[in-house]
Design a protein around this motif. Structure first.
Motif, PDB file in Angstrom:
ATOM      1  N   GLY A  99       0.786  -1.229   0.000  1.00  0.00           N
ATOM      2  CA  GLY A  99       0.000   0.000   0.000  1.00  0.00           C
ATOM      3  C   GLY A  99       0.815   1.273   0.000  1.00  0.00           C
ATOM      4  N   GLN A 100       2.155   1.162   0.047  1.00  0.00           N
ATOM      5  CA  GLN A 100       3.018   2.345   0.071  1.00  0.00           C
ATOM      6  C   GLN A 100       3.680   2.531  -1.294  1.00  0.00           C
ATOM      7  OE1 GLN A 100       3.290   4.422   2.837  1.00  0.00           O
ATOM      8  NE2 GLN A 100       1.656   3.097   3.640  1.00  0.00           N
ATOM      9  N   LEU A 101       3.536   3.739  -1.850  1.00  0.00           N
ATOM     10  CA  LEU A 101       4.106   4.052  -3.154  1.00  0.00           C
ATOM     11  C   LEU A 101       5.433   4.788  -2.941  1.00  0.00           C
ATOM     12  CD1 LEU A 101       3.330   3.735  -6.176  1.00  0.00           C
ATOM     13  CD2 LEU A 101       2.488   6.090  -6.074  1.00  0.00           C
ATOM     14  N   ASP A 121      -0.615  12.944  -8.854  1.00  0.00           N
ATOM     15  CA  ASP A 121       0.089  12.798  -7.577  1.00  0.00           C
ATOM     16  C   ASP A 121      -0.096  11.375  -7.054  1.00  0.00           C
ATOM     17  OD1 ASP A 121      -2.445  12.648  -6.366  1.00  0.00           O
ATOM     18  OD2 ASP A 121      -2.476  14.800  -5.950  1.00  0.00           O
ATOM     19  N   GLU A 122       0.554  11.077  -5.936  1.00  0.00           N
ATOM     20  CA  GLU A 122       0.551   9.706  -5.429  1.00  0.00           C
ATOM     21  C   GLU A 122      -0.837   9.233  -5.031  1.00  0.00           C
ATOM     22  OE1 GLU A 122       3.456   9.051  -2.427  1.00  0.00           O
ATOM     23  OE2 GLU A 122       5.137   9.732  -3.644  1.00  0.00           O
ATOM     24  N   ALA A 123      -1.649  10.124  -4.493  1.00  0.00           N
ATOM     25  CA  ALA A 123      -3.003   9.729  -4.089  1.00  0.00           C
ATOM     26  C   ALA A 123      -3.823   9.297  -5.294  1.00  0.00           C
ATOM     27  CB  ALA A 123      -3.686  10.882  -3.361  1.00  0.00           C
ATOM     28  N   VAL A 124      -3.698  10.030  -6.397  1.00  0.00           N
ATOM     29  CA  VAL A 124      -4.431   9.680  -7.619  1.00  0.00           C
ATOM     30  C   VAL A 124      -3.922   8.362  -8.186  1.00  0.00           C
ATOM     31  CG1 VAL A 124      -4.937  10.393  -9.986  1.00  0.00           C
ATOM     32  CG2 VAL A 124      -4.957  12.090  -8.144  1.00  0.00           C
ATOM     33  N   LEU A 125      -2.607   8.191  -8.185  1.00  0.00           N
ATOM     34  CA  LEU A 125      -2.044   6.931  -8.685  1.00  0.00           C
ATOM     35  C   LEU A 125      -2.569   5.732  -7.900  1.00  0.00           C
ATOM     36  CD1 LEU A 125       1.700   7.951  -9.261  1.00  0.00           C
ATOM     37  CD2 LEU A 125       0.033   7.360 -11.031  1.00  0.00           C
ATOM     38  N   LEU A 126      -2.574   5.843  -6.592  1.00  0.00           N
ATOM     39  CA  LEU A 126      -3.059   4.742  -5.761  1.00  0.00           C
ATOM     40  C   LEU A 126      -4.535   4.455  -6.021  1.00  0.00           C
ATOM     41  CD1 LEU A 126      -1.267   5.591  -2.388  1.00  0.00           C
ATOM     42  CD2 LEU A 126      -0.830   3.618  -3.864  1.00  0.00           C
ATOM     43  N   ASP A 129      -3.365  -3.718 -17.955  1.00  0.00           N
ATOM     44  CA  ASP A 129      -3.514  -2.968 -19.210  1.00  0.00           C
ATOM     45  C   ASP A 129      -4.547  -1.852 -19.033  1.00  0.00           C
ATOM     46  OD1 ASP A 129      -1.708  -3.905 -21.180  1.00  0.00           O
ATOM     47  OD2 ASP A 129      -2.865  -5.748 -21.379  1.00  0.00           O
ATOM     48  N   ALA A 130      -5.665  -2.184 -18.367  1.00  0.00           N
ATOM     49  CA  ALA A 130      -6.692  -1.174 -18.113  1.00  0.00           C
ATOM     50  C   ALA A 130      -6.176  -0.085 -17.187  1.00  0.00           C
ATOM     51  CB  ALA A 130      -7.940  -1.834 -17.518  1.00  0.00           C
ATOM     52  N   THR A 131      -5.362  -0.480 -16.212  1.00  0.00           N
ATOM     53  CA  THR A 131      -4.784   0.503 -15.288  1.00  0.00           C
ATOM     54  C   THR A 131      -3.849   1.444 -16.031  1.00  0.00           C
ATOM     55  OG1 THR A 131      -4.903  -1.102 -13.481  1.00  0.00           O
ATOM     56  CG2 THR A 131      -3.467   0.802 -13.167  1.00  0.00           C
TER      57      THR A 131
END
Length: 581
Positions: free
Chosen positions: A149-151, A206-211, A222-224
């Motif tokens: 859970g940590q990026l 940002d990291e929150a959006v990526l997660l 692929d969808a991600t």
């Protein structure tokens, strides 16, 4: 399209899931390029799985060519490098070559004096080998690792900020003739997710959006990847956009290579007696037998070639590390190409038993030659050492160390050519990365083993150089430069107390500077030895001027015992004369 999962039937193979997507975004041309290379299982063990991503600079009309060339050349050329090379060595060699080519293309083009319009691109690659991730990075793309859970960002952007609003690339492929590459090696865990993103994506998410986006699409990478690109575009990214994702599904246990597979599949051979027929060979005679192995002269029944077969002894048939080293000998002999290294013949015939095969060299060992030639000339010694060094350099070019160099492991054929044999103690960087590193902390014969091995320190080219220096010392008439004391030292302090035994002898016409050269070659501290074999051989043939003017050492230094014996006899003579008076 669903994400692709790559794995093999064997549970010990690295298994990954990969997703990729790229789009030109708001630009007329997509100057990004990305790729993935998944080799066959055997090469996957030796070289790994590779992903690469490149981003051309917008000021250049040819940077898309640079991006495509960089990715394609890396994914092609990396897998053509020797299996024995480490990932770091292979990746850096390939990238340096790609950088030289791109820079040369710019110098030949119309923008030779404007590097911002030449064949320039950023580049990042991820090589997954065994249980390690290897990262190569130049430019402003970004690599992330998502774990528990940590990026975490794994790379830094090589940008130079000219003002709060304006910046330029400080490093990129093709921008300069010299390339500086960021490299990292990180341990893998099952469940790790790696992201490779060009700046058109990571600068807008940002990291929150990526997660959140990663969580939303679960296992469909692929969808991600597609969603990451579209989201960055929707948020206003004006650049090309590319995303690559790879998830670790399973890790190998380090026992999936060619040598280990043979270890599992091949039966232990019986004791052989001439003229037995064995696995397509006819046993002619036994050459050597010991508590470790049995060595036979054999004839290939198909080709008629005479070869040497080595089989494990009865005592070591259940020692897995020893059996690995036995098979490793042939693996190395098939890859080191030098007239001064014994070769292993290629054969397509299936093998039923566990043994190693090598060419048969008719001649004698260097140890036997030394017995027959107790006082070789300095020129003879030079010739012998130069041949040994050529064989060692063939090892070192492949990131291998012999680690058991001694007169018994050097053969001299009828024509006077020296060949190195017995590679069971060798260290191979590429195999060590793949999980194979047989437990052999102090390799080789103690008399020739470099002092650092007794401290548990790592090997280097200087370790093989120490062994070569001891051989040189013995050839020139000595016993051992420190006697038997080296193997008894277990600390750096104790090793620094070792005293080199000068080689000067009244019955040998040796220049005094030879001892200075040998003393440096066999110094207990590897940092104070010669850095390269060529330096040692050069000084042995053309000594530095400061050594040439050295006078012969006094008798006290050359022969302390003889000096004190002489002093005693002189004193006795004086006493006798006084008594007679």
């Amino acid at each position: 399209m669903p994400a692709r999962q790559y794995s093999a039937a064997m549970p010990t193979t690295l298994a990954v899931t990969v997703g990729q997507f790229s789009d030109k975004g708001r630009k007329p041309l997509n100057q990004d390029f990305h790729g993935l290379r998944l080799p066959d299982p055997e090469q996957q063990h030796s070289k790994g799985i590779a992903l690469a991503i490149a981003d051309g600079i917008s000021s250049s009309e040819v940077s898309h060519i640079a991006s495509e060339t960089a990715v394609k050349s890396f994914l092609e050329d990396y897998f053509c490098t020797p299996d024995a090379w480490s990932v770091k060595q292979s990746g850096q060699r390939v990238l340096v070559a790609a950088n030289a080519w791109l820079h040369a293309q710019t110098r030949r083009g119309p923008y030779r004096y404007d590097r911002d319009r030449g064949h320039v691109c950023t580049f990042s690659a991820l090589v997954l080998k065994s249980t390690t991730a290897h990262l190569f990075h130049v430019g402003d793309a970004r690599l992330y690792r998502l774990r528990n859970g940590q990026l975490e960002a794994l790379t830094e952007e090589h940008r130079v900020w000219l003002s709060p609003e304006q910046s330029c690339l400080g490093r990129a492929l093709g921008i300069n003739p010299h390339l500086e590459i960021d490299y990292r090696a990180l341990p893998l865990q099952v469940g790790d997710l790696f992201l490779l993103l060009t700046d058109g994506v990571h600068e807008w998410l940002d990291e929150a959006v990526l997660l959140a986006l990663i969580d939303a699409h679960g296992d469909d990478l692929d969808a991600t990847a597609r969603r990451l690109v579209l989201e960055a575009h929707a948020r206003g990214s004006p650049d090309n956009l590319t995303a690559q994702l790879v998830r670790i599904n399973a890790l190998p246990d380090g026992e999936a290579g060619e040598v280990q597979r043979q270890l599992e599949e091949l039966a232990l051979p019986p004791l052989l007696e001439p003229p037995a027929r064995f696995d397509g060979y006819r046993i002619l005679r036994e050459l050597h037998a010991s508590s470790r192995s049995h060595v036979y002269l054999a004839e290939d029944e198909h080709s008629g070639e005479r070869l040497v077969l080595k089989t494990p002894s009865l005592d070591l048939r259940h020692d897995r590390a020893y059996l690995e080293r036995l098979l490793l000998e042939e693996w190395i002999a098939r890859r080191v190409h030098s007239v001064h290294v014994v070769r292993a013949p290629a054969t397509s015939r299936p093998r039923q038993y566990l043994y190693s095969v090598a060419e048969y060299v008719e001649g004698q060992t260097l140890a036997q030659w030394m017995t027959d030639h107790p006082q070789p000339s300095l020129e003879q010694v030079r010739d012998l050492l130069e041949q040994i060094a050529r064989g060692l350099r063939a090892f070192h070019r492949l990131e291998m160390l012999h680690r058991d160099l001694r007169p018994e492991n050097i053969l001299i054929d009828a024509g006077g050519t020296l060949k190195l044999i017995d590679f069971g103690s060798a260290q191979v960087s590429g195999l060590a990365e793949g999980g194979m590193d047989p437990d052999n902390p102090v390799p080789g014969a103690l008399a020739y083993t470099a002092p650092e091995y007794f401290l548990g320190e790592g090997s280097s080219v200087r370790s093989d150089l120490f062994s070569l220096g001891v051989i040189a010392y013995r050839l020139l008439g000595g016993d051992l430069p420190y006697g038997a004391e080296v193997s008894r030292t277990r600390s750096r302090t104790a090793q620094l107390r070792l005293r080199y035994r000068p080689l000067w002898r009244e019955d040998r016409d040796l220049p005094t500077w030879v001892d200075d050269v040998l003393r440096k070659a066999v110094h207990p501290n590897p940092a104070r030895r010669y850095g390269e074999l060529s330096e040692f051989l050069h000084d042995l043939r053309q000594p530095p001027p400061e050594l040439l003017h050295r006078t012969k050492a006094p008798l006290l230094q050359r022969h302390p015992l003889r000096f004190w014996q002489t002093v005693v006899w002189v004193q006795l003579g004086v006493i006798v004369l006084l008594l007679l008076r």
